[in-house]
Every structure is written in C-alpha cells, then in structure tokens.
Design an enzyme around this catalytic site. Structure first.
Site, PDB file in Angstrom:
ATOM      1  N   SER A   1      -3.767  -3.893   4.606  1.00  7.06           N
ATOM      2  CA  SER A   1      -5.106  -3.331   4.798  1.00  7.06           C
ATOM      3  C   SER A   1      -5.671  -2.817   3.480  1.00  7.06           C
ATOM      4  O   SER A   1      -4.947  -2.666   2.485  1.00  7.06           O
ATOM      5  CB  SER A   1      -5.053  -2.182   5.812  1.00  7.06           C
TER       6      SER A   1
ATOM      7  N   THR B   1       0.817  -1.218   0.000  1.00  8.02           N
ATOM      8  CA  THR B   1       0.000   0.000   0.000  1.00  8.02           C
ATOM      9  C   THR B   1       0.848   1.263   0.000  1.00  8.02           C
ATOM     10  O   THR B   1       0.597   2.185  -0.778  1.00  8.02           O
ATOM     11  CB  THR B   1      -0.935   0.000   1.219  1.00  8.02           C
ATOM     12  N   CYS B   2       1.843   1.316   0.877  1.00 14.30           N
ATOM     13  CA  CYS B   2       2.618   2.554   1.025  1.00 14.30           C
ATOM     14  C   CYS B   2       3.197   3.024  -0.298  1.00 14.30           C
ATOM     15  O   CYS B   2       3.044   4.174  -0.686  1.00 14.30           O
ATOM     16  CB  CYS B   2       3.742   2.356   2.046  1.00 14.30           C
TER      17      CYS B   2
ATOM     18  N   GLY C   1     -14.666  11.757   6.472  1.00 16.29           N
ATOM     19  CA  GLY C   1     -13.551  11.399   7.341  1.00 16.29           C
ATOM     20  C   GLY C   1     -12.515  12.506   7.399  1.00 16.29           C
ATOM     21  O   GLY C   1     -11.960  12.900   6.370  1.00 16.29           O
TER      22      GLY C   1
ATOM     23  N   HIS D   1      20.759  28.770  12.352  1.00 17.09           N
ATOM     24  CA  HIS D   1      19.908  29.927  12.051  1.00 17.09           C
ATOM     25  C   HIS D   1      20.215  30.422  10.637  1.00 17.09           C
ATOM     26  O   HIS D   1      21.384  30.523  10.261  1.00 17.09           O
ATOM     27  CB  HIS D   1      20.189  31.046  13.055  1.00 17.09           C
TER      28      HIS D   1
ATOM     29  N   GLY E   1      -8.251  11.791   4.932  1.00 11.87           N
ATOM     30  CA  GLY E   1      -9.229  12.795   4.515  1.00 11.87           C
ATOM     31  C   GLY E   1      -8.647  14.180   4.359  1.00 11.87           C
ATOM     32  O   GLY E   1      -8.873  14.854   3.350  1.00 11.87           O
TER      33      GLY E   1
END
Length: 462
Positions: free
Chosen positions: A144, A45-46, A179, A439, A184
C-alpha cells in the site's frame, strides 16, 4: 536469478514486504522453490516507511519527555532540544540493522531474490527485467501507499504524507494532522514530544474511531492533558497555502493554520497497472478480493497484506503469508480470526486491544448478555511508579468467555500478548484469575481485572 528461462518455481511472490517475505521464508522452509520479486527494498513499508521508523521517532520523543520531566523522579537533567539529524541517524541505524538481518535470512533460506519492477503477465508468470518468471502459483503482495483526497495535492513540503514526515529535515513549529486514526495520533504524539504545536482533524466523532469508545475517550483525555488539540466530528473541505504555511477549512467553515499539513487518512492498495485485472483477478476499489485462505478467484493466484481488504498490520501480513505458504505445501491451515489479532497504537499513552468492542458484543449477543469491567491503572503499583494512567477494560459474554480486552496506558502494547491468549483461547475470567501474575508489573493489571470480573477483586473496589 534462476539458472535458465525454463525454470518453473513452486511459488513466485510479487512484493517483498511483510506478507511477501513471510511467505517466501515459510515456503522455502517447507521445501518449496521460491522466487521473491521486489522493486524497492526487502522489508517493504513496515521496515522502511512504517512500523519501525515511526516507533523509533516515538521512542525519541519519549526520551525527550523524560528529559523534560525527570525532576519529578528526583533526577536533575536539562533539555536542550531535538537534534533532528541525530534522531534520523538513530532511526536509520535501527532500520539498517534489521534490513541487513532480513537480507541474510532470505539468502540463508535459498530464496531466489529478484530486484526489479514486476507485473503479472499470466496466471502463472510475472514479467520482470525483461524476463518471464514462471511459477506453479503466484502470490500478490504489492502492499500500500499513503492515500490523499480529491483536490488535496501532497507536495512533500507543506502538505506531506507519512513517508515525508519520516524524513522531514526539521521539527515543524506547528502541524495540522488530517486523520485521527493510528498513523495520525502516532505522529501527533511524536511531534508534540519534539515540541510541535499539533492539531488533529478527525471527521468521525472520536480519535482512533475503530477502537472501543472508552479507549478513544481515555486517549482524548490524555491528549488534552498533553496539550495536543483535536477537532472531531467535522470533515475536511479544503487546504490552501498561506504566506508561510497551510490553511485548512472544514465542512462547517472552521479554519486552522499551521506550518505543515500531514495527510494521515490511511493507506490504499498498490495494484494499478500491475496486470491484475487483465488476468481476471477480482478487484474492489483497488483491493484484490480473496477467500478465507487468501485465494483469489483465479486458482493459481493468492494475495496477502495491505493489498487485500483485511487489517493493515504487518503481523497480519506475516500470518497471511505463512498461511499461503503452508497451504501450498500441503499442510492443514486454519483461517485467521481477525478479531483475535492484537492491535496497538504506539502513541503516548498507548492504546492496545484484541477481540471486539463492547458495542459490537452487544450487537452480536444482545445488551443484556454482555458484561464490561474497567480496571483503573491507578491501582497498579508499576503503573504508579511509571506515572502512567489509564484503564484495562474487559468485555465478557455473561457467564462465558472474555471477548474483548481494551487497554490504554504507557507500555500497554507489551501486555497485549497475554490478552490475545485470553481471547483466542476463549478463556473464562475465573480461569485467568487462577493464574499468578508477577508483582509489581503492569501485566499484573490484566490479572487484577480478571480477578474482579471473576467476582474476587483484590486491589480494586467491588
């Protein structure tokens, strides 16, 4: 595949996503004989339907925003619109390059890669392509898929999942996103940058509801400024087709209409029909249950990634997969502190955090034992140059360590690396305040926040 059917691997992995391939790479590195089984594409999935493509879309949206807004930096540009085919080519080129690299990496580690749909057939074997792949240990890593709600049918055209949204052949004129979690708000952000009229529906009282409430409120303020609409605190009731789009009705009767409805209510585990329960693996609502070492109740079986009820993040899958490989190789392993895992939502502005929320800290330690400090990015030179706003919020146990770092602002995801060291090394504010930060950088804002928390603020008010 294996030379013959009698081969017994040290580790057989079912699923080639983040958790599975991390276990394969680490296991092979440690001398284990590893077989990796994947029915689709290595990377899961990733790489193909999640982290990488969504971030590519978000970056394309960022470029679009920069083209529109360049005049404020004294740069003359013209914005002519989104070439969605070009966006997809850019996205797919990124995926393709990473995919080829991953394939080469797996081959170089001499992992036996088996392409096919596997099924757990015994506590020490996986059936695939008509054969039984035997292993001294089995790792379940089947991942998933996008979830929906009862009665809400995802058709891939008007009512879509995140998978469909990643390949949509058009920029929708309007969209409702069901969602307000990570998926979402990331799509809301990208689509708004592309020119879509977006409304987010979230049943809980805030966007990104698992984050610190201050982060949620900052994101909501930023989304209002961008013109992203949202409705909070009322749950979805039903969706129905209109003549040219979708109509969504909430539990209080309020209605919304748009060209498309993106269902982004989370992802559910892929476990049905794969033989897990038949082999005695303990389950809960489709998730495989594991202990802190990713071990199931069956001694020869472990599980990792989105398949188990831990944080659904690729880097969590990497860590879990490596933990299993190292445990099987006989190394001493340490359970994962999931509070110490960095979490980033890559919308504009970004939301990044590590550790626990202020509310959770008060629950654990008592309200009188918790100190919270907010450092506004308005005081940070590089953030001013970038024209981003937001805050860094530190949560500290009084006279003790920093237990939560919560950041909102562009590029805050790049600052969470130091933040996780602060949390995981149980740093005191005075210890971080001693470190010299470059910085002008946004990273400097973390240093400034700790200076203030240590009682010696520099570029912030007492």
């Amino acid at each position: 595949m294996a030379n013959d059917a009698s081969t017994v691997f040290d580790l057989v992995i079912l699923g080639g996503g983040s958790g599975g391939y991390a276990a394969a790479l680490r296991g092979a590195q440690l001398g284990l004989d590893v077989a990796l089984i994947e029915k689709n594409k290595l990377g899961g999935t990733c790489l193909h339907n999640g982290c990488i493509p969504t971030k590519a879309l978000l970056h394309a949206g960022e470029i679009a925003d920069q083209a529109r807004e360049a005049a404020q930096f004294g740069v003359k540009t013209s914005y002519e619109g989104i070439d969605i085919a070009g966006v997809h080519k850019y996205k797919d080129d990124v995926i393709s390059g990473l995919y080829k690299g991953l394939q080469g990496l797996v081959a170089s580690r001499k992992v036996t890669y088996i392409e096919g749909e596997g099924r757990l057939s015994s506590p020490t074997s996986v059936a695939v392509n008509g054969q039984q792949v035997q292993g001294r240990h089995i790792l379940l890593a089947t991942g998933s898929v996008p979830k929906s709600l009862p009665g809400l049918d995802i058709d891939g055209n008007r009512i879509i999942s995140s998978d469909h949204a990643l390949t949509l052949d058009r920029v929708p004129e309007s969209a409702i996103i069901l969602g307000g979690g990570v998926i979402g708000v990331e799509f809301a952000s990208a689509w708004k940058s592309f020119g879509t009229d977006v409304t987010v529906i979230e049943g809980l009282k805030h966007l990104v509801p698992v984050e610190d409430e201050n982060s949620s409120k900052l994101l909501e303020r930023a989304f209002r400024k961008r013109g992203i609409k949202f409705n909070l605190g009322t749950f979805f009731d039903k969706a129905e087709y209109t003549a040219d789009g979708v109509k969504v009705t909430l539990a209080d009767g309020k209605t919304f209409e748009a060209e498309v409805l993106l269902v982004a209510i989370g992802r559910g585990p892929v476990s049905a029909g794969l033989g897990y329960e038949e082999q005695g693996v303990a389950m809960d609502r489709g998730y495989v249950l594991v202990d802190e070492y990713m071990q199931t109740n069956v001694p020869t079986i472990s599980a990792v990634g989105d398949l188990v009820p831990t944080l659904q993040l690729a880097h969590v899958g990497f860590a879990e997969g490596m933990l299993v490989a190292e445990r099987l190789a006989g190394q001493k392993v340490v359970p994962i502190d999931y509070d110490g895992v960095p979490r980033v939502t890559y919308c504009h502005p970004e939301v990044a955090s590590v550790g626990i929320t202020e509310a959770k800290a008060k629950e654990l330690y008592g309200a009188d034992k918790v100190v919270a400090l907010k450092y506004n990015l308005a005081g940070n030179g590089k953030s001013k140059i970038l024209k981003t706003t937001g805050e860094i919020k530190l949560v500290q146990v009084k006279d003790g360590a920093v237990v939560g770092v919560h950041m909102v602002g562009d590029r805050m995801g790049e600052q969470v690396g130091e933040a996780q060291l602060v949390y995981n090394w149980e740093a005191l504010p005075a210890e971080v305040a001693q470190l010299v930060h470059a910085h002008p950088t946004q990273n400097e804002a973390l240093g400034e926040a700790h200076l203030a928390l240590a009682g010696k603020p520099l570029h912030s008010h007492d």
